[in-house]
Design a protein around this motif. Structure first.
Motif, PDB file in Angstrom:
ATOM      1  N   TYR A   1      39.452 -35.913 137.009  1.00 18.22           N
ATOM      2  CA  TYR A   1      40.014 -36.244 138.652  1.00 18.22           C
ATOM      3  C   TYR A   1      39.972 -38.636 137.756  1.00 18.22           C
ATOM      4  O   TYR A   1      40.786 -38.985 138.653  1.00 18.22           O
ATOM      5  CB  TYR A   1      39.022 -36.492 139.550  1.00 18.22           C
ATOM      6  CG  TYR A   1      39.362 -35.873 140.316  1.00 18.22           C
ATOM      7  CD1 TYR A   1      41.008 -34.794 141.256  1.00 18.22           C
ATOM      8  CD2 TYR A   1      39.694 -33.721 139.298  1.00 18.22           C
ATOM      9  CE1 TYR A   1      41.094 -34.299 141.361  1.00 18.22           C
ATOM     10  CE2 TYR A   1      40.373 -33.038 139.756  1.00 18.22           C
ATOM     11  CZ  TYR A   1      40.949 -32.935 141.166  1.00 18.22           C
ATOM     12  OH  TYR A   1      41.040 -31.456 141.903  1.00 18.22           O
ATOM     13  N   PHE A   2      39.372 -38.963 137.776  1.00 15.93           N
ATOM     14  CA  PHE A   2      38.873 -40.032 136.877  1.00 15.93           C
ATOM     15  C   PHE A   2      39.918 -40.693 135.743  1.00 15.93           C
ATOM     16  O   PHE A   2      41.230 -42.001 136.303  1.00 15.93           O
ATOM     17  CB  PHE A   2      37.512 -40.835 136.340  1.00 15.93           C
ATOM     18  CG  PHE A   2      36.145 -40.837 136.620  1.00 15.93           C
ATOM     19  CD1 PHE A   2      35.823 -42.580 137.183  1.00 15.93           C
ATOM     20  CD2 PHE A   2      35.942 -39.992 137.538  1.00 15.93           C
ATOM     21  CE1 PHE A   2      34.560 -42.557 138.241  1.00 15.93           C
ATOM     22  CE2 PHE A   2      34.702 -40.629 138.183  1.00 15.93           C
ATOM     23  CZ  PHE A   2      34.143 -42.013 138.377  1.00 15.93           C
ATOM     24  N   THR A   3      40.282 -40.154 135.431  1.00 19.51           N
ATOM     25  CA  THR A   3      41.041 -39.835 134.024  1.00 19.51           C
ATOM     26  C   THR A   3      42.314 -40.044 135.105  1.00 19.51           C
ATOM     27  O   THR A   3      44.268 -40.859 134.763  1.00 19.51           O
ATOM     28  CB  THR A   3      41.471 -38.830 132.656  1.00 19.51           C
ATOM     29  OG1 THR A   3      40.040 -39.426 132.106  1.00 19.51           O
ATOM     30  CG2 THR A   3      42.642 -39.162 132.115  1.00 19.51           C
ATOM     31  N   VAL A   4      43.050 -38.674 135.095  1.00 17.97           N
ATOM     32  CA  VAL A   4      44.246 -38.893 136.278  1.00 17.97           C
ATOM     33  C   VAL A   4      44.535 -39.669 137.301  1.00 17.97           C
ATOM     34  O   VAL A   4      45.785 -40.565 137.509  1.00 17.97           O
ATOM     35  CB  VAL A   4      44.357 -37.783 137.278  1.00 17.97           C
ATOM     36  CG1 VAL A   4      45.746 -37.443 137.706  1.00 17.97           C
ATOM     37  CG2 VAL A   4      44.136 -36.273 135.694  1.00 17.97           C
ATOM     38  N   TRP A   5      43.561 -40.332 137.798  1.00 20.33           N
ATOM     39  CA  TRP A   5      43.408 -41.836 139.028  1.00 20.33           C
ATOM     40  C   TRP A   5      43.971 -42.096 138.017  1.00 20.33           C
ATOM     41  O   TRP A   5      44.021 -43.298 138.519  1.00 20.33           O
ATOM     42  CB  TRP A   5      42.613 -41.604 139.274  1.00 20.33           C
ATOM     43  CG  TRP A   5      42.536 -42.390 140.827  1.00 20.33           C
ATOM     44  CD1 TRP A   5      42.328 -43.853 141.036  1.00 20.33           C
ATOM     45  CD2 TRP A   5      43.814 -42.329 142.362  1.00 20.33           C
ATOM     46  NE1 TRP A   5      42.654 -44.503 142.025  1.00 20.33           N
ATOM     47  CE2 TRP A   5      43.339 -43.388 142.853  1.00 20.33           C
ATOM     48  CE3 TRP A   5      43.783 -41.116 142.735  1.00 20.33           C
ATOM     49  CZ2 TRP A   5      43.684 -43.520 143.840  1.00 20.33           C
ATOM     50  CZ3 TRP A   5      44.563 -41.292 143.764  1.00 20.33           C
ATOM     51  CH2 TRP A   5      44.760 -42.862 144.867  1.00 20.33           C
TER      52      TRP A   5
ATOM     53  N   GLN B   1      40.059 -41.912 148.435  1.00 16.95           N
ATOM     54  CA  GLN B   1      41.656 -41.898 148.724  1.00 16.95           C
ATOM     55  C   GLN B   1      41.478 -39.486 147.926  1.00 16.95           C
ATOM     56  O   GLN B   1      42.558 -39.361 148.702  1.00 16.95           O
ATOM     57  CB  GLN B   1      42.431 -42.008 147.546  1.00 16.95           C
ATOM     58  CG  GLN B   1      42.352 -43.710 148.568  1.00 16.95           C
ATOM     59  CD  GLN B   1      43.198 -44.397 148.130  1.00 16.95           C
ATOM     60  OE1 GLN B   1      44.566 -43.530 148.178  1.00 16.95           O
ATOM     61  NE2 GLN B   1      43.302 -46.082 146.948  1.00 16.95           N
ATOM     62  N   VAL B   2      40.492 -39.312 147.429  1.00 21.92           N
ATOM     63  CA  VAL B   2      40.738 -37.778 147.084  1.00 21.92           C
ATOM     64  C   VAL B   2      39.670 -37.136 147.493  1.00 21.92           C
ATOM     65  O   VAL B   2      39.783 -36.217 147.794  1.00 21.92           O
ATOM     66  CB  VAL B   2      40.490 -38.042 145.203  1.00 21.92           C
ATOM     67  CG1 VAL B   2      40.610 -36.738 144.696  1.00 21.92           C
ATOM     68  CG2 VAL B   2      42.253 -38.898 144.381  1.00 21.92           C
ATOM     69  N   TRP B   3      38.585 -37.611 147.467  1.00 22.25           N
ATOM     70  CA  TRP B   3      37.701 -36.634 148.362  1.00 22.25           C
ATOM     71  C   TRP B   3      37.881 -36.190 149.280  1.00 22.25           C
ATOM     72  O   TRP B   3      37.108 -34.889 149.887  1.00 22.25           O
ATOM     73  CB  TRP B   3      35.942 -37.422 148.261  1.00 22.25           C
ATOM     74  CG  TRP B   3      35.118 -36.990 147.073  1.00 22.25           C
ATOM     75  CD1 TRP B   3      32.944 -36.543 147.443  1.00 22.25           C
ATOM     76  CD2 TRP B   3      34.937 -36.989 145.720  1.00 22.25           C
ATOM     77  NE1 TRP B   3      33.261 -36.325 146.403  1.00 22.25           N
ATOM     78  CE2 TRP B   3      34.207 -36.413 145.290  1.00 22.25           C
ATOM     79  CE3 TRP B   3      36.420 -37.852 145.023  1.00 22.25           C
ATOM     80  CZ2 TRP B   3      34.086 -36.600 143.685  1.00 22.25           C
ATOM     81  CZ3 TRP B   3      36.099 -37.361 143.443  1.00 22.25           C
ATOM     82  CH2 TRP B   3      34.760 -37.266 142.843  1.00 22.25           C
TER      83      TRP B   3
END
Length: 336
Positions: A134-138, A292-294
């Motif tokens: 998720y860090f990478t994609v965001w 925004q994602v959590w």
């Protein structure tokens, strides 16, 4: 709940005994890490397995200065010890975290800025499958790639941990998603989680398929972990003003391409690696994800696609599974 006085002095960790195949991953007894200022120690219950772990095991991806020599870039567990200057976290908090290394162990030291609460309802294994992807994609799809609602994204390697994450997030935020994968089973899995079109690259040319799917326009953003001959093909598949984001080069770091295509289409070709970035940079991504994602994870609008879970002491089997290339989604270690 654990506290600073209940932590043992020693722990089991999985070390790389020498560069080589999966069997070089061997259990060792190590000192439990001690947190410095701004750091926490997490009692690890589960750890994610990622492609960079495989590269590190082979001797091709050394840890950054100051990081643990142990593999493991993401974990989930409980806060076991607090360094100075920690205000948010308390002993016993259930958390997941991005780590610069050291995740294949019973305890890991992490900067507090890379720590996030476990999403509501998630198991430790599910939570350990979140941070690295998720860090990478965001950062790469939404920040570097600037993907917007209504645009088209190509995700190469759609059935991987990165791929399944990118498909779900892009689809949820209103993009059209085209992905490539190497089998019908993998393509079907991509369609099931939100891809609009899945291309079996063993049977179809993705450039032709993307142009057909977009009425000749091409893709606005391309997330590529392949490199090699995909570079030139990505330029062909991209739309005018398209953005290509390179996050790995599994087919080779050297490529030949026609830069006239880049100029005529006004393309942007960028890329990044996450592991060596500063703690401040990672903390900024963590804050964006939490905002925004959590909430999406907490309601399971998006969720990690889980492949297989192996015991920590059988990390070599997890690496074999990854290198076989049959996995769909995330491989995780159960640390206990």
């Amino acid at each position: 709940m654990a506290n600073n006085h209940e932590i043992p002095a020693k722990m089991t960790a999985i070390a790389i005994s020498q560069p080589g195949g999966p069997r070089v991953l061997k259990p060792e007894t190590r000192d439990v890490p001690v947190p410095g200022p701004g750091e926490v120690v997490i009692r690890v219950h589960a750890a994610g397995v990622n492609r960079p772990d495989v590269q590190q095991r082979k001797g091709a991806y050394p840890p950054p200065p100051g990081a643990s020599d142990l593999p493991g870039l993401e974990v989930a567990g409980d806060i076991a010890a607090l360094g100075d200057e920690i205000s948010r976290w308390r002993i016993g908090d259930r958390v997941c975290a991005l780590t610069p290394g050291g995740g294949y162990a019973e305890y890991v030291r992490v900067h507090a800025g890379s720590v996030l609460p476990i999403p509501a309802g998630f198991t430790y294994s599910e939570a350990a499958a979140v941070p690295e992807n998720y860090f990478t994609v965001w950062h790469n799809v939404f920040e570097r790639g600037g993907l917007k609602k209504g645009e088209t994204l190509i995700v190469h390697g759609g059935s991987s941990g990165i791929g399944t994450t990118a498909i779900q997030l892009a689809s949820t935020f209103g993009a059209t998603v085209i992905t490539t994968a190497g089998s019908k089973e993998k393509c079907d899995a991509c369609l099931k989680i939100g891809a609009d079109r899945a291309i079996n690259y063993r049977e179809e040319d993705f450039v032709t398929a993307v142009k057909d799917a977009t009425g000749g326009k091409g893709a606005d953003v391309i997330l590529d972990m392949v490199g090699g001959d995909y570079v030139a093909r990505n330029y062909e598949a991209a739309a005018v003003e398209g953005r290509i984001v390179q996050i790995a080069v599994q087919a080779g770091a050297v490529a030949s391409t026609n830069f006239a295509t880049l100029m005529v289409k006004r393309l942007t070709h960028t890329g990044s690696t996450l592991r060596p970035r500063t703690v401040e940079f990672k903390a900024a991504i963590a804050a964006a994800l939490e905002a925004q994602v959590w909430p999406l994870l907490g309601t399971r609008k998006v969720a990690p696609v889980m492949d297989m879970i192996f015991p920590l002491t059988e990390a070599w089997r997890a690496h074999e599974r990854m290198e076989e290339g049959e996995h769909i989604g995330k491989i995780v270690l159960d640390v206990g």
